[in-house]
Design a protein around this motif. Structure first.
Motif, PDB file in Angstrom:
ATOM      1  N   GLY A   1       0.814  -1.060   0.056  1.00 62.25           N
ATOM      2  CA  GLY A   1      -0.139  -0.066  -0.021  1.00 62.25           C
ATOM      3  C   GLY A   1       0.924   1.271   0.240  1.00 62.25           C
ATOM      4  N   PHE A   2       1.766   1.320   0.953  1.00 62.45           N
ATOM      5  CA  PHE A   2       2.727   2.366   0.819  1.00 62.45           C
ATOM      6  C   PHE A   2       3.526   2.658  -0.485  1.00 62.45           C
ATOM      7  N   MET A   3       4.022   1.416  -0.826  1.00 59.98           N
ATOM      8  CA  MET A   3       4.594   1.461  -2.248  1.00 59.98           C
ATOM      9  C   MET A   3       3.713   2.143  -3.348  1.00 59.98           C
ATOM     10  N   GLU A   4       2.310   1.748  -3.145  1.00 54.27           N
ATOM     11  CA  GLU A   4       1.388   2.408  -4.178  1.00 54.27           C
ATOM     12  C   GLU A   4       1.326   3.843  -3.978  1.00 54.27           C
ATOM     13  N   LEU A   5       1.589   4.461  -2.827  1.00 52.30           N
ATOM     14  CA  LEU A   5       1.661   5.772  -2.465  1.00 52.30           C
ATOM     15  C   LEU A   5       2.819   6.595  -2.798  1.00 52.30           C
ATOM     16  N   GLY A   6       3.900   5.619  -3.198  1.00 44.28           N
ATOM     17  CA  GLY A   6       5.058   6.074  -3.851  1.00 44.28           C
ATOM     18  C   GLY A   6       6.189   6.219  -2.953  1.00 44.28           C
ATOM     19  N   LEU A   7       6.129   5.352  -1.623  1.00 43.72           N
ATOM     20  CA  LEU A   7       7.232   5.530  -0.912  1.00 43.72           C
ATOM     21  C   LEU A   7       8.284   4.251  -1.481  1.00 43.72           C
ATOM     22  N   SER A   8       9.418   4.373  -1.233  1.00 42.33           N
ATOM     23  CA  SER A   8      10.733   3.323  -1.545  1.00 42.33           C
ATOM     24  C   SER A   8      11.614   3.273  -0.443  1.00 42.33           C
ATOM     25  N   GLY A   9      12.651   2.509  -0.650  1.00 41.03           N
ATOM     26  CA  GLY A   9      13.711   2.545   0.228  1.00 41.03           C
ATOM     27  C   GLY A   9      13.607   2.398   1.684  1.00 41.03           C
ATOM     28  N   SER A  10      14.422   3.024   2.426  1.00 40.82           N
ATOM     29  CA  SER A  10      14.361   3.281   3.943  1.00 40.82           C
ATOM     30  C   SER A  10      13.013   4.083   4.191  1.00 40.82           C
ATOM     31  N   GLU A  11      12.495   4.657   3.441  1.00 37.86           N
ATOM     32  CA  GLU A  11      11.140   5.532   3.967  1.00 37.86           C
ATOM     33  C   GLU A  11       9.980   4.565   3.883  1.00 37.86           C
ATOM     34  N   LEU A  12      10.036   3.553   2.764  1.00 43.34           N
ATOM     35  CA  LEU A  12       8.916   2.478   2.771  1.00 43.34           C
ATOM     36  C   LEU A  12       9.169   1.467   3.711  1.00 43.34           C
ATOM     37  N   LYS A  13      10.458   1.050   4.329  1.00 39.96           N
ATOM     38  CA  LYS A  13      10.645  -0.107   5.242  1.00 39.96           C
ATOM     39  C   LYS A  13      10.002   0.680   6.649  1.00 39.96           C
ATOM     40  N   THR A  14      10.599   1.995   6.917  1.00 42.99           N
ATOM     41  CA  THR A  14      10.032   2.523   8.047  1.00 42.99           C
ATOM     42  C   THR A  14       8.684   2.797   8.285  1.00 42.99           C
ATOM     43  N   ALA A  15       8.069   3.319   7.375  1.00 40.27           N
ATOM     44  CA  ALA A  15       6.575   3.413   7.342  1.00 40.27           C
ATOM     45  C   ALA A  15       5.888   2.153   7.694  1.00 40.27           C
ATOM     46  N   THR A  16       6.230   1.013   6.900  1.00 43.32           N
ATOM     47  CA  THR A  16       5.823  -0.286   7.138  1.00 43.32           C
ATOM     48  C   THR A  16       5.747  -0.939   8.476  1.00 43.32           C
ATOM     49  N   THR A  17       7.308  -0.910   9.130  1.00 45.93           N
ATOM     50  CA  THR A  17       7.466  -1.222  10.566  1.00 45.93           C
ATOM     51  C   THR A  17       6.522  -0.349  11.415  1.00 45.93           C
ATOM     52  N   GLU A  18       6.784   0.912  11.302  1.00 42.96           N
ATOM     53  CA  GLU A  18       6.070   1.552  12.228  1.00 42.96           C
ATOM     54  C   GLU A  18       4.553   1.381  12.273  1.00 42.96           C
ATOM     55  N   CYS A  19       3.898   1.290  11.253  1.00 43.21           N
ATOM     56  CA  CYS A  19       2.374   1.011  11.289  1.00 43.21           C
ATOM     57  C   CYS A  19       2.303  -0.182  11.550  1.00 43.21           C
ATOM     58  N   PHE A  20       3.034  -1.434  11.323  1.00 37.10           N
ATOM     59  CA  PHE A  20       2.690  -2.704  11.775  1.00 37.10           C
ATOM     60  C   PHE A  20       2.913  -2.994  13.427  1.00 37.10           C
ATOM     61  N   GLU A  21       3.851  -2.234  13.803  1.00 41.74           N
ATOM     62  CA  GLU A  21       4.301  -2.347  15.190  1.00 41.74           C
ATOM     63  C   GLU A  21       3.118  -1.460  16.023  1.00 41.74           C
ATOM     64  N   HIS A  22       2.681  -0.197  15.415  1.00 42.59           N
ATOM     65  CA  HIS A  22       1.520   0.169  15.939  1.00 42.59           C
ATOM     66  C   HIS A  22       0.200  -0.631  16.192  1.00 42.59           C
ATOM     67  N   PHE A  23       0.099  -1.099  15.034  1.00 40.64           N
ATOM     68  CA  PHE A  23      -1.195  -2.083  14.981  1.00 40.64           C
ATOM     69  C   PHE A  23      -1.196  -3.070  16.072  1.00 40.64           C
ATOM     70  N   TYR A  24      -0.136  -3.848  16.145  1.00 37.79           N
ATOM     71  CA  TYR A  24       0.197  -4.931  16.988  1.00 37.79           C
ATOM     72  C   TYR A  24       0.206  -4.582  18.385  1.00 37.79           C
ATOM     73  N   PHE A  25       0.448  -3.463  18.569  1.00 37.52           N
ATOM     74  CA  PHE A  25       0.536  -3.094  20.164  1.00 37.52           C
ATOM     75  C   PHE A  25      -0.904  -2.890  20.439  1.00 37.52           C
ATOM     76  N   GLN A  26      -1.597  -2.072  19.678  1.00 39.89           N
ATOM     77  CA  GLN A  26      -3.251  -1.853  19.925  1.00 39.89           C
ATOM     78  C   GLN A  26      -3.799  -3.205  20.011  1.00 39.89           C
ATOM     79  N   ARG A  27      -3.407  -3.954  19.098  1.00 42.76           N
ATOM     80  CA  ARG A  27      -4.281  -5.364  19.110  1.00 42.76           C
ATOM     81  C   ARG A  27      -4.199  -5.894  20.247  1.00 42.76           C
ATOM     82  N   SER A  28      -3.447  -5.815  21.118  1.00 42.97           N
ATOM     83  CA  SER A  28      -3.002  -6.506  22.424  1.00 42.97           C
ATOM     84  C   SER A  28      -3.281  -5.151  23.537  1.00 42.97           C
ATOM     85  N   ASN A  29      -3.812  -4.178  23.347  1.00 40.34           N
ATOM     86  CA  ASN A  29      -3.884  -3.065  24.445  1.00 40.34           C
ATOM     87  C   ASN A  29      -5.253  -3.112  24.854  1.00 40.34           C
TER      88      ASN A  29
END
Length: 238
Positions: free
Chosen positions: A83-111
């Motif tokens: 999804g972020f690739m579709e929005l034009g992100l790539s490289g380290s920016e893509l990795k950071t966005a994916t990781t941050e959002c993934f980790e945010h969801f899974y914290f909230q999923r167990s919150n």
């Protein structure tokens, strides 16, 4: 408690988690809402895409690899990344966005907080029998405070397909080194938990935290050994 079949001696108990020990639907809804808010704040470009973009990405990944249905974490990570690739992100920016959002969801999923009565029940049971958690989801047992009661935790993945597949049941039995027929599986989902456990040779107890338990309203393929009206009824088996 309703008995449908005679029980053999119980030497261990395996538990489903979502909607068995706690109601899970509202937790996921809140986690999804929190993720969108986080994405909109951290990555403003996500404000301008259709709300179904992320679901659409999941469908695309599932069509490409149907086995991903067994690993909701990996499916979500891939969907965020594409999804972020579709929005034009790539490289380290893509990795950071994916990781941050993934980790945010899974914290909230167990919150969320587990009812004190569940802690008391699991503590008493675990002092008398080994307990194992088996889930098609991926809640963080440590974060919700239940890790200490279970001797092992198996969750669905590419290597351990979702219930009703017998892979997690067999993994639990191998860990316990107890005959299948002396293990009781407790779960809310009749087609997945009860049917899957029975096929694996387990004894079964049906309990749903999230709804009224009316057998005629359920998609039952096989009857459980017992139907519980309260999880504390498990204390009768120790």
């Amino acid at each position: 408690m309703i008995y449908y079949k005679k029980l053999k001696p119980i030497q261990a108990i395996t538990f489903d988690l979502d909607d068995t020990l706690y109601e899970n639907t509202s937790v996921i809804i809140n986690a999804e809402r929190s993720l969108l808010e986080f994405m909109h704040n951290q990555y403003p470009a996500t404000k301008h895409v259709a709300k179904n973009l992320w679901r659409a990405r999941q469908k695309i990944h599932l069509l490409a690899n149907p086995l991903l249905k067994n690993d909701m974490g990996e499916l979500r990570r891939l969907s965020l990344e594409s999804g972020f690739m579709e929005l034009g992100l790539s490289g380290s920016e893509l990795k950071t966005a994916t990781t941050e959002c993934f980790e945010h969801f899974y914290f909230q999923r167990s919150n969320f907080t587990i009812n004190r009565s569940i802690h008391s029940l699991l503590e008493t049971l675990s002092n008398n029998l080994p307990l194992i958690a088996l889930t098609n989801g991926n809640v963080n047992l440590k974060q919700i405070g239940l890790e200490k009661y279970f001797s092992a935790y198996f969750k669905a993945s590419l290597e351990l397909p979702m219930k009703p597949h017998k892979a997690m049941f067999d993994a639990a039995q191998a860990h316990l080194k107890i005959p299948h027929e002396n293990i009781l599986h407790v779960g809310d989902n009749l087609p997945k938990d009860i049917y899957g456990a029975l096929r694996a040779g387990y004894q079964t107890a049906w309990y749903a935290e999230d709804r009224s338990m009316q057998m005629r309203s359920e998609k039952a393929q096989l009857l459980p050994h017992v139907q519980l009206s309260n999880l504390t009824q498990l204390l009768a088996f120790i």
